[in-house]
Design a protein around this motif. Structure first.
Motif, short mmCIF file in Angstrom:
data_model
loop_
_atom_site.label_atom_id
_atom_site.label_comp_id
_atom_site.label_asym_id
_atom_site.label_seq_id
_atom_site.Cartn_x
_atom_site.Cartn_y
_atom_site.Cartn_z
N ARG A 45 63.70 29.57 -73.88
CA ARG A 45 63.63 28.10 -74.00
C ARG A 45 62.18 27.63 -74.14
NH1 ARG A 45 66.27 24.25 -74.48
NH2 ARG A 45 66.00 23.14 -72.55
N GLU A 46 61.24 28.57 -74.00
CA GLU A 46 59.81 28.26 -74.11
C GLU A 46 59.40 27.10 -73.21
OE1 GLU A 46 58.89 28.00 -78.27
OE2 GLU A 46 59.76 29.95 -78.68
N VAL A 47 59.82 27.20 -71.94
CA VAL A 47 59.49 26.12 -70.99
C VAL A 47 58.22 26.49 -70.22
CG1 VAL A 47 61.59 24.79 -70.60
CG2 VAL A 47 61.41 27.05 -69.63
N PHE A 48 57.09 26.49 -70.92
CA PHE A 48 55.80 26.75 -70.26
C PHE A 48 55.20 25.40 -69.90
CE2 PHE A 48 56.58 30.13 -73.43
CZ PHE A 48 56.77 31.18 -72.56
N LEU A 62 58.61 27.37 -59.87
CA LEU A 62 58.39 28.79 -59.52
C LEU A 62 57.70 28.93 -58.16
CD1 LEU A 62 57.54 30.40 -62.97
CD2 LEU A 62 59.69 30.44 -61.71
N LYS A 114 63.27 17.35 -64.43
CA LYS A 114 62.16 17.78 -65.29
C LYS A 114 61.05 16.73 -65.33
CE LYS A 114 65.34 20.28 -68.45
NZ LYS A 114 66.12 20.92 -67.47
N ILE A 120 63.92 34.37 -65.77
CA ILE A 120 62.69 34.79 -66.48
C ILE A 120 62.98 34.86 -67.99
CG2 ILE A 120 61.10 36.72 -66.82
CD1 ILE A 120 61.28 37.17 -63.77
N MET A 137 58.11 23.54 -64.53
CA MET A 137 58.64 24.90 -64.35
C MET A 137 57.71 25.70 -63.43
SD MET A 137 60.66 27.40 -64.74
CE MET A 137 61.94 26.76 -65.78
N ILE A 194 62.98 31.41 -69.46
CA ILE A 194 61.65 30.81 -69.65
C ILE A 194 61.16 31.10 -71.07
CG2 ILE A 194 59.22 30.92 -69.01
CD1 ILE A 194 59.95 31.29 -66.21
#
Ligand code: HEM
Length: 171
Positions: free
Chosen positions: A79-82, A90, A143, A73, A86, A76
């Motif tokens: 690394r700002e992996v919005f 989840l 990814k 968490i 991702m 996330i």
């Protein structure tokens, strides 16, 4: 992102990976250990397997899961992996947590509740677990661009509405 926080990312990722290896190894081991709860084996062996399941689940596998999830968490946000892969990951992690909970309830039912209990055969749970872990690994390592998957527009933009419940009181 603040520079020293950036520097912490590799360490956090190492913690994430180390703890999830322990978590997943435990999830694979416990169904096999549960299958050894055979009343036909000697009392001392039965007790040993029962204690190993109990302490393995409560002192090793569950704490490792919590560390893996907490580190994930944090990653996330750092690394700002919005991004869609991702969110897809989840979903599979949620199923993994469900598997973890099922194992816990099965350990309690089989090894810690009076009466006769059938131990679940390990093959099906292990296959399911393999699918979940492989799906997570493919998503996180490849990814993939999932932006093309059409999502309803109400999921993609702020709704600008009140919450459907009363806001909690401010302390
Ligand atoms: C709630 C649980 C989890 C969260 C929030 C989470 C989140 C994250 C985030 C944000 C990253 C960094 C991604 C990047 O730097 O591009 C990461 C890396 C990683 N995660 Fe997780 N994760 C979770 C559980 C898992 C699980 C269960 C597995 C495997 C079964 C897993 C495998 C990995 C791997 C292998 C990496 C390294 C990927 C790379 O650096 O390219 N994660 N995770």
């Amino acid at each position: 992102m603040i520079a020293w926080l950036d520097g912490a990312i590799p360490y956090l990722k190492a913690l994430h990976i180390a703890s999830l290896v322990i978590w997943c190894a435990g999830l694979f081991a416990l169904p096999l250990m549960l299958a050894r709860h055979d009343p036909a084996i000697a009392q001392a062996d039965y007790s040993r397997v029962r204690l190993a399941c109990h302490y393995g689940y409560t002192w090793v596998v569950t704490p490792a899961a919590m560390v893996a999830i907490a580190a994930g968490i944090l990653l996330i946000f750092m690394r700002e992996v919005f991004v869609p892969w991702m969110f897809a990951k989840l979903v599979f992690v949620a199923l993994l947590v469900g598997f973890h909970a099922w194992l816990g309830s099965t350990i309690v039912a089989v090894a810690e509740t009076e009466g006769e209990h059938q131990t679940p055969a390990p093959l099906l749970p292990l296959l399911l677990l393999l699918v979940l872990v492989l799906a997570i690994l493919v998503l996180v390592l490849a990814k993939p661009e999932l932006d093309k998957i059409p999502l309803p527009h109400w999921l993609m933009e702020p709704r600008g509405r009140q919450l459907p419940f009363d806001a909690p009181p401010r302390l």
